[in-house]
Enzyme design. Structure first.
Site, short mmCIF file in Angstrom:
data_model
loop_
_atom_site.label_atom_id
_atom_site.label_comp_id
_atom_site.label_asym_id
_atom_site.label_seq_id
_atom_site.Cartn_x
_atom_site.Cartn_y
_atom_site.Cartn_z
N ASP A 177 91.05 9.89 -63.95
CA ASP A 177 90.94 9.82 -62.48
C ASP A 177 92.21 10.13 -61.67
O ASP A 177 93.30 9.67 -62.02
CB ASP A 177 90.58 8.39 -62.05
CG ASP A 177 89.48 7.78 -62.86
OD1 ASP A 177 88.89 8.48 -63.69
OD2 ASP A 177 89.22 6.59 -62.67
N GLN A 195 95.39 8.67 -63.99
CA GLN A 195 95.20 7.88 -65.20
C GLN A 195 95.73 8.71 -66.36
O GLN A 195 95.32 9.87 -66.54
CB GLN A 195 93.71 7.57 -65.38
CG GLN A 195 93.18 6.56 -64.38
CD GLN A 195 93.66 5.15 -64.72
OE1 GLN A 195 93.13 4.51 -65.58
NE2 GLN A 195 94.69 4.69 -64.02
N SER A 243 92.64 2.57 -62.43
CA SER A 243 92.73 3.36 -61.18
C SER A 243 93.05 2.54 -59.95
O SER A 243 92.77 1.34 -59.88
CB SER A 243 91.41 4.10 -60.97
OG SER A 243 91.37 5.17 -61.87
N ARG A 303 87.04 -3.13 -60.20
CA ARG A 303 88.15 -2.16 -60.35
C ARG A 303 88.18 -1.04 -59.30
O ARG A 303 87.24 -0.83 -58.57
CB ARG A 303 88.10 -1.52 -61.74
CG ARG A 303 86.83 -0.78 -62.08
CD ARG A 303 86.91 -0.20 -63.49
NE ARG A 303 85.66 0.39 -63.92
CZ ARG A 303 84.70 -0.28 -64.53
NH1 ARG A 303 84.84 -1.55 -64.79
NH2 ARG A 303 83.58 0.33 -64.88
N ASP A 304 89.31 -0.34 -59.33
CA ASP A 304 89.56 0.90 -58.60
C ASP A 304 89.71 0.71 -57.09
O ASP A 304 88.97 1.30 -56.30
CB ASP A 304 88.45 1.94 -58.90
CG ASP A 304 88.17 2.08 -60.39
OD1 ASP A 304 89.07 1.79 -61.19
OD2 ASP A 304 87.04 2.47 -60.75
C1 FRU Z 1 86.64 6.00 -64.05
C2 FRU Z 1 87.31 4.86 -64.76
C3 FRU Z 1 87.73 3.81 -63.76
C4 FRU Z 1 88.85 3.10 -64.45
C5 FRU Z 1 89.51 4.23 -65.19
C6 FRU Z 1 90.11 3.85 -66.51
O1 FRU Z 1 86.75 7.22 -64.69
O2 FRU Z 1 86.44 4.32 -65.72
O3 FRU Z 1 86.69 2.96 -63.33
O4 FRU Z 1 89.72 2.48 -63.56
O5 FRU Z 1 88.52 5.22 -65.39
O6 FRU Z 1 90.88 4.88 -67.03
#
Ligand code: FRU
Length: 543
Positions: free
Chosen positions: A87, A103, A147, A215-216
């Site tokens: 990401d 990431q 993320s 998350r994120d």
């Molecule tokens: C999306 C994801 C996010 C997470 C990240 C982990 O592609 O699964 O939800 O934060 O990748 O690398």
């Protein structure tokens, strides 16, 4: 070295204090003060106490990254310095430059314990790699720095808000991940994690929301001067929802509302949300896992979703009006946006998909690319995407053809070829009463390989097919997209960059993205029609 700087800084500060005390000439005070500031700058850069883990990552990428030749990477799409990338994170404008984090796992081309990679650019096309920004080096994020996003604070520092992943032992002896949100602050290169991390934990979740899937965070500054963020969450029904939080300073956060609920309609867990106002509407972007297709909308598996609506300012919930996929191609996920200083909303996505990551070039030291940054707009309840205008500056050597008739034939056109190109095509029937049956464009082509875009006006379906692009894996290699509009005119803008193709349909009403690993010598382009089609072509090399 640190000690030396510390002593200099102390000396400078003492000097400043004495000068002020004696109330000496202002000129002198300024000089000493400036000196103190300079030393303090060096000091803060050098005392940023880098963990061994981050130092190791930075050293590794520095050594390995420079061994990858520029021509073995995409020319203007972001790829990781070395190793794995997923990401886009922290896509933002900070002190005169665009920053993009990602990431990152430098040591292998497969997903593993997540770091944050970092690139900067002045024009969103020419990117410079900076040292890795985050490593999973704290107790609360030891499983990964997942993320998140970035923003500039009042005092000029850059704040990163990210998901920290830790593990918890269950009664039966098994372990499970626990996700919280954490903060790091820095100067655009080095970041220090906040002592009071994590800043959002299970206790900040609404009832029933899982602490495993939380998350994120995507942060922005509201018109009221507060910071806001949206975070993906899994409610008790097992599907997805988006939570909204507010903070006065970026460090202390409070739950505001459940902004949007999936209610088991669009896949399950909603990952990587983004939320913004655009053209009088509110737009929520998210990447749902485990999607089922609906007609030609929404890919099976990991998909993309755009919800357009209006924000209820009393309840802080999104009143949904329109829904659609964001990208109709094979490789696109986890998109994130920024606002440019001149007021544009620009989106970038991971030009990959979890379902197709086995489609790869085996001997490459890097894996994955970001999409081209795309300018967004909302028209008639739809999200439009166009290549950023900065791309025009890379256009060279225009070649143009008008009203070329292709009648049950395959043709190629002089000087229409290449693997880093920007090509506009308009396809019409030769005879409106007798519309052609099929039109096909083949690119990245030689005797052995090609990727194809094929349009059937009677169904209004555009298909991308990379079956013959050189892939050794039997994966998803096709997508179809229901194109709006009539059979009388189809407009395509095709951007090729060494290992990818992005197709903007009818001025950006829909987009299809796909990565291709075809050998670079395959640079031919041909046009085919069953029946009689008439085309206009404008092509530029992107340099
Ligand atoms: C999306 C994801 C996010 C997470 C990240 C982990 O592609 O699964 O939800 O934060 O990748 O690398």
């Amino acid at each position: 070295m640190k000690e030396e700087i510390r002593q200099k800084l102390t000396g400078a500060v003492i000097g400043l204090a004495r000068t002020c005390e004696k109330n000496e000439k202002t000129e002198n005070t300024n000089r000493v003060f400036l000196e103190a500031l300079t030393v303090a700058g060096d000091w803060s850069a050098s005392i940023f106490d880098m963990s061994e883990m981050l130092e190791k990552a930075r050293k590794y990428e520095e050594e390995q990254g420079k061994q990858i030749k520029a021509e073995d990477r995409p020319a203007f799409h972001v790829s990781p310095y070395v190793g794995w990338m997923n990401d886009p994170n922290g896509f933002s404008y900070y002190q005169g430059e665009y920053h993009l984090f990602y990431q990152y796992y430098p040591y292998d081309t497969h997903w593993n314990s997540m770091h944050w990679g970092h690139v900067v650019s002045k024009d969103l096309l020419h990117w410079k790699h900076l040292p890795a920004a985050l490593a999973p080096d704290e107790d609360y994020d030891k499983i990964g720095c997942f993320s998140g996003s970035a923003i500039e604070l009042e005092d000029g520092r850059q704040l990163l808000l990210y998901t920290a992943v830790d593990q918890e032992k269950m009664e039966d002896g098994t372990v499970r991940d626990i996700q919280t949100q954490a903060v790091a602050v820095g100067d655009g290169k080095d970041y220090k994690k906040y002592e009071k991390n994590p800043v959002l934990t299970a206790k900040d979740l609404p009832e029933g929301a899982s602490k495993v899937d939380f998350r994120d965070p995507k942060i922005w500054k509201g018109k009221d001067g507060n910071f806001y963020c949206v975070i993906g969450s899994r409610p008790a029904d097992g599907s997805g929802q988006i939570l909204l939080y507010r903070s006065e300073n970026g460090f202390d956060w409070k739950f505001v509302s459940i902004l949007a609920k999936n209610k088991k309609r669009f896949g399950k867990m909603w990952e990587c949300p983004d939320f913004f106002e655009l053209d009088g509407k509110h737009v929520l972007l998210t990447s749902p896992q485990d999607m089922l297709p609906e007609g030609l909308e929404y890919h099976n598996g990991n998909g993309t979703l755009c919800i357009i609506g209006e924000m209820d300012q009393d309840t802080y919930t999104l009143k949904e009006q329109f829904t659609q996929s964001v990208d109709y191609g094979i490789d696109f996920y986890a998109m994130q946006t920024l606002g440019t200083p001149d007021g544009r909303r620009i989106m970038i996505g991971w030009m990959q998909n979890w379902d197709t990551i086995a489609h790869r070039c085996n001997d490459s030291k890097w894996f994955a690319q970001m999409s081209l940054p795309r300018e967004l707009s909302v028209k008639n309840g739809r999200l439009y995407q166009t290549p950023i205008k900065e791309l025009d500056t890379m256009r060279k050597d225009r070649v143009e053809y008008n009203n070329v008739v292709i009648n049950n034939d395959t043709i190629s056109l002089d000087k229409i070829e290449g693997r880093t190109i920007d090509m506009e095509l308009v396809i019409r029937p030769e005879d409106k009463e007798n519309v052609y049956k099929k039109f096909a464009l083949r690119f990245a082509q030689n005797e052995r390989f090609h990727t194809e875009l094929c349009f059937r006006p009677d169904e209004s379906v555009l298909k991308i097919d990379r079956k013959f692009s050189g892939s050794e894996r039997a994966l998803v290699h096709q997508r179809r997209c229901l194109v709006n509009g009539d059979a009388n005119e189809l407009k395509l803008r095709v951007i090729l960059d060494r290992f990818s193709a992005e197709v903007f349909i009818n001025d950006g009403e829909q987009v299809m993205s796909a990565v291709i690993f075809t050998e670079q010598e395959a640079k031919g382009i041909s046009f085919f029609a069953e029946g009689a089609a008439k085309i206009d072509v404008v092509k530029y090399d992107l340099v």
